[in-house]
Design a protein around this motif. Structure first.
Motif, mmCIF file in Angstrom:
data_model
loop_
_atom_site.group_PDB
_atom_site.id
_atom_site.type_symbol
_atom_site.label_atom_id
_atom_site.label_comp_id
_atom_site.label_asym_id
_atom_site.label_seq_id
_atom_site.Cartn_x
_atom_site.Cartn_y
_atom_site.Cartn_z
ATOM 1 N N THR A 16 0.841 -1.207 0.000
ATOM 2 C CA THR A 16 0.000 0.000 0.000
ATOM 3 C C THR A 16 0.874 1.254 0.000
ATOM 4 O O THR A 16 0.530 2.250 -0.634
ATOM 5 C CB THR A 16 -1.007 -0.002 1.165
ATOM 6 N N ASP A 17 2.031 1.194 0.679
ATOM 7 C CA ASP A 17 2.968 2.337 0.601
ATOM 8 C C ASP A 17 3.396 2.584 -0.844
ATOM 9 O O ASP A 17 3.417 3.723 -1.321
ATOM 10 C CB ASP A 17 4.213 2.063 1.455
ATOM 11 N N ALA A 18 3.739 1.509 -1.523
ATOM 12 C CA ALA A 18 4.192 1.642 -2.921
ATOM 13 C C ALA A 18 3.059 2.144 -3.814
ATOM 14 O O ALA A 18 3.281 2.941 -4.732
ATOM 15 C CB ALA A 18 4.724 0.299 -3.431
ATOM 16 N N LEU A 19 1.834 1.687 -3.533
ATOM 17 C CA LEU A 19 0.690 2.143 -4.332
ATOM 18 C C LEU A 19 0.452 3.634 -4.125
ATOM 19 O O LEU A 19 0.229 4.384 -5.083
ATOM 20 C CB LEU A 19 -0.568 1.346 -3.970
ATOM 21 N N HIS A 20 0.508 4.078 -2.866
ATOM 22 C CA HIS A 20 0.338 5.520 -2.597
ATOM 23 C C HIS A 20 1.397 6.334 -3.333
ATOM 24 O O HIS A 20 1.111 7.363 -3.943
ATOM 25 C CB HIS A 20 0.447 5.793 -1.092
ATOM 26 N N LYS A 21 2.620 5.846 -3.290
ATOM 27 C CA LYS A 21 3.711 6.557 -3.957
ATOM 28 C C LYS A 21 3.483 6.599 -5.473
ATOM 29 O O LYS A 21 3.721 7.630 -6.118
ATOM 30 C CB LYS A 21 5.039 5.858 -3.620
ATOM 31 N N ALA A 22 2.996 5.496 -6.007
ATOM 32 C CA ALA A 22 2.731 5.436 -7.454
ATOM 33 C C ALA A 22 1.592 6.381 -7.835
ATOM 34 O O ALA A 22 1.630 7.021 -8.897
ATOM 35 C CB ALA A 22 2.413 4.003 -7.878
ATOM 36 N N VAL A 23 0.579 6.489 -6.967
ATOM 37 C CA VAL A 23 -0.509 7.443 -7.224
ATOM 38 C C VAL A 23 0.070 8.860 -7.244
ATOM 39 O O VAL A 23 -0.282 9.678 -8.110
ATOM 40 C CB VAL A 23 -1.634 7.311 -6.165
ATOM 41 N N ASP A 24 0.968 9.136 -6.300
ATOM 42 C CA ASP A 24 1.625 10.459 -6.295
ATOM 43 C C ASP A 24 2.406 10.701 -7.590
ATOM 44 O O ASP A 24 2.379 11.802 -8.132
ATOM 45 C CB ASP A 24 2.552 10.586 -5.079
ATOM 46 N N ASP A 25 3.080 9.662 -8.067
ATOM 47 C CA ASP A 25 3.781 9.786 -9.360
ATOM 48 C C ASP A 25 2.818 10.256 -10.449
ATOM 49 O O ASP A 25 3.157 11.122 -11.260
ATOM 50 C CB ASP A 25 4.351 8.422 -9.820
ATOM 51 N N GLU A 26 1.628 9.668 -10.440
ATOM 52 C CA GLU A 26 0.647 9.971 -11.481
ATOM 53 C C GLU A 26 -0.005 11.339 -11.291
ATOM 54 O O GLU A 26 -0.760 11.801 -12.147
ATOM 55 C CB GLU A 26 -0.440 8.883 -11.527
ATOM 56 N N SER A 27 0.243 11.955 -10.153
ATOM 57 C CA SER A 27 -0.378 13.255 -9.874
ATOM 58 C C SER A 27 0.515 14.420 -10.276
ATOM 59 O O SER A 27 0.125 15.576 -10.135
ATOM 60 C CB SER A 27 -0.735 13.354 -8.387
ATOM 61 N N ARG A 28 1.731 14.126 -10.749
ATOM 62 C CA ARG A 28 2.672 15.186 -11.120
ATOM 63 C C ARG A 28 3.173 14.953 -12.550
ATOM 64 O O ARG A 28 3.541 13.825 -12.898
ATOM 65 C CB ARG A 28 3.869 15.182 -10.158
ATOM 66 N N ALA A 29 3.226 16.027 -13.306
ATOM 67 C CA ALA A 29 3.620 15.889 -14.721
ATOM 68 C C ALA A 29 5.005 15.263 -14.866
ATOM 69 O O ALA A 29 5.227 14.415 -15.735
ATOM 70 C CB ALA A 29 3.567 17.248 -15.416
ATOM 71 N N GLN A 30 5.937 15.639 -13.996
ATOM 72 C CA GLN A 30 7.323 15.175 -14.189
ATOM 73 C C GLN A 30 7.521 13.699 -13.863
ATOM 74 O O GLN A 30 8.486 13.080 -14.292
ATOM 75 C CB GLN A 30 8.321 16.063 -13.429
ATOM 76 N N SER A 31 6.597 13.101 -13.094
ATOM 77 C CA SER A 31 6.731 11.672 -12.771
ATOM 78 C C SER A 31 5.560 10.856 -13.318
ATOM 79 O O SER A 31 5.410 9.681 -12.999
ATOM 80 C CB SER A 31 6.821 11.473 -11.252
ATOM 81 N N PHE A 32 4.737 11.503 -14.167
ATOM 82 C CA PHE A 32 3.559 10.823 -14.727
ATOM 83 C C PHE A 32 3.988 9.696 -15.669
ATOM 84 O O PHE A 32 4.895 9.869 -16.477
ATOM 85 C CB PHE A 32 2.692 11.845 -15.477
#
Lengths: 410, 410
Positions: free
Chosen positions: A53-69
């Protein structure tokens, strides 16, 4: 005028789990006070591991920013996950699998269903009996099954019985099939095959040029030493076997979807003119054309499982279910039942009491003990006289259900 | 001896995007100082909307606790999402679609690829030309395409040219196909069909008993009034059309995967004996057998899009891309190019300058302006002499790229 695929018409309605649900509903309406414990469907109940779940939250954050999308990923999966799979699931067991032999997908059901796309509809199919119904139904759809006979078997499929009489170890086929499905640890019987027994199958496939479709979805439940975790632990298997893996039952990904399939580059099929063709190339072409990759989020979640903490948390989850299975197996034996499975598997396969069919035993368990399981006959003709319970309920409910059974035996 | 599906052998290697990548690599090695702007591949670049990432985080939390954990969901999708789709995408436009006519999946590529499973391989296929290659390649795999001819066409597929000469509106088929693929707003041309034009296709399919496979993946880009958002806005379409929808380009779900397919219950195909069969039932059987549902996380993310805030955030994202498209379209026209699309679509379809092939124009744009696009000939024979640019880059890069083109024209 658009014509349908007539093979679909041959398929009878899926009946097993809907009939189970109907019977449970009727019972509960008649007995609203009864506390029914469900040990029928093979779905997990433990939440995802914290590291996932930690990794999933982090991945969701990735998808929320253009530079890590991350938009479209590789159809066959991200290297960050593939390289972990190759290292942890194979190299550490001494198996040499290359990164481009791994294909990440949304699950083993899709892959075991879709693999037929790359194979001729003229191939003859063998399955163990009882069996996971997807292997048969997808071959009916493709036209490889022939017609449904009055005994519940399909005319063009070879059934390999697995019963107490042969120790749940199927005999080699007699009809020289071209495609053989094996699932070990087995669904529904919960049994395993030893290294020696699997070697016999690999040898057979090599001799006959048959393709072994090896479903290892329950691999993480293996605890005994002589039970291979991968078909590729058997010498020569890379020339004959495709292996299906799943994160569903192991890591609780039934809801977030992930699996993978191994298609070795040495694996060949034959074209109409007898030419040899790489199945790895065909599957790559199938997946890049009809699939657009598994979710980035889920792939990041799976990656986290391969860390040291991830492996520990994963093992804790599996141990929980295996603990349930152990309680069930011992209780059932104590209560006088004959059963297998539950050691390297979340499934317990019970022989129904003398003179009782699978469905009669279903009614008996439901009415007397308020326990729901799955009639073995729903998994094929050789499942008649057997019954499946799953270890995926909570510890508390598992103990409660078994106490009811034990009580009855006093 | 395992035989392969020989149709796979007929498929030439997928060449278009790998050749684009190769040429770009060669150019960049030779000109390391060049700032190359990529407007080739149709993938989004904006991050997910805040309301979606909030919903995804919440769904991950659901999966982290036993009491809110979701394992296997319904193969056809959760009611919480289906009911929002039915209400917002259909009822609000006056279209009556029932919940059990919606099938959630991991994406429109899977569905447009897999839909052939339920249809006879004897059906004749028509596609517009140029076309999204998946429609053709999946029919080659199924054996409906015949053989590849020297002009790049498949012998058994009817091609319906869409060029400047017919205003990019395909003529009705002459060969009475059974399956007709239409994608509007169109990939790759970026053009749309009016209500009247679509009505002509529905009427044709009703008359001939043909199935219309309508890909509406770019629906959210529609801004003009006379362009239907759904084929079911056309009277009678529910008797002839399957509609494919996607969250990829609209909500930026290319990486987290979600789409859905509408199969009305009034839609019928014909069995070998001429009996009428519900395609809704066949597709349900296909999906429940060969698919295990889309990710719970992504379905929760999609649900959030249907709130008022979600619709607003979604529109902002699309407006951003449409803003890019508008800048591109105007700049290209100013620079003297002939082009269509870019109004209700993220794609601009440019006519290459007189005497220049699609690939020659690719080289020209790359070498002179350091802009990467996609040669139209890669989408089919009628794409020769055209070129696709996509509006999915950043505003800054879009303006920079167009400034280079305008500069050249001074």
């Amino acid at each position: 005028m658009v014509r349908i695929n007539d093979n679909f018409i041959k398929l009878p309605s899926s009946y097993l789990f809907s009939e189970v649900a109907r019977k449970v509903k009727v019972f509960m309406e008649a007995h609203p006070e009864a506390e029914v414990i469900r040990m029928g469907i093979g779905d997990v109940t433990r939440p995802l591991c914290p590291i996932v779940t930690d990794a999933l939250h982090k991945a969701v954050d990735d998808e929320s920013r253009a530079q890590s999308f991350h938009g479209y990923g590789p159809e066959q999966g991200y290297e960050f996950l593939i390289s972990r799979i190759v290292e942890c699931d194979y190299r550490r067991r001494g198996i040499d699998i290359a990164n481009d032999e791994i294909f990440i997908s949304d699950g083993a059901k899709s892959d075991t269903g879709n693999i037929g796309d790359i194979l001729s509809t003229a191939n003859r199919v063998a399955v163990t009996d009882p069996v996971y119904p997807v292997y048969i139904d997808t071959n009916v759809m493709a036209g490889r099954a022939g017609s449904l006979m009055s005994d519940g078997r399909w005319s063009e499929i070879e059934y390999l019985p697995c019963t107490a009489e042969n120790g749940f170890s199927p005999d080699l086929p007699s009809e020289e099939p071209d495609m053989i499905y094996l699932c070990y640890p087995n669904n529904p019987t919960g049994t395993t095959l030893t290294r020696g027994e699997l070697a016999k199958w690999v040898r057979y496939c090599r001799e006959k040029g048959a393709l072994l479709l090896f479903d290892a979805a329950y691999e993480a439940f293996i605890r005994e030493d002589d039970v291979p975790h991968s078909i590729y632990e058997i010498e020569g298997a890379k020339d004959v076997a495709i292996e299906f893996r799943s994160f569903s039952k192991t890591a609780g990904f039934t809801g977030i979807r992930l699996g993978y399939t191994v298609v070795p580059k040495t694996l060949l099929g034959y074209g109409a003119d007898g030419e040899k063709v790489s199945l790895n190339q065909l599957w790559r072409r199938r997946q890049t054309t009809k699939f657009n990759g598994a979710s980035y989020l889920t792939q990041r979640g799976a990656e986290a499982l391969y860390s040291e903490d991830g492996q520990r948390q994963l093992r804790e989850t599996i141990d929980y279910y295996l603990g349930n299975a152990d309680i069930m197996r011992k209780s059932l034996l104590d209560a006088g039942y004959e059963c297998v499975g539950g050691v390297n598997s979340p499934y317990i396969w019970i022989r129904t009491p003398e003179g009782m069919t699978s469905w009669e035993f279903f009614d008996y368990l439901l009415e007397e003990f308020h326990i729901v399981g799955t009639p073995g006959s729903g998994f094929g003709p050789s499942g008649e006289g057997y019954f499946r319970l799953t270890a995926f309920n909570t510890r508390e409910n598992t103990i409660k259900a078994m106490a009811r059974l034990m009580e009855s035996n006093k």
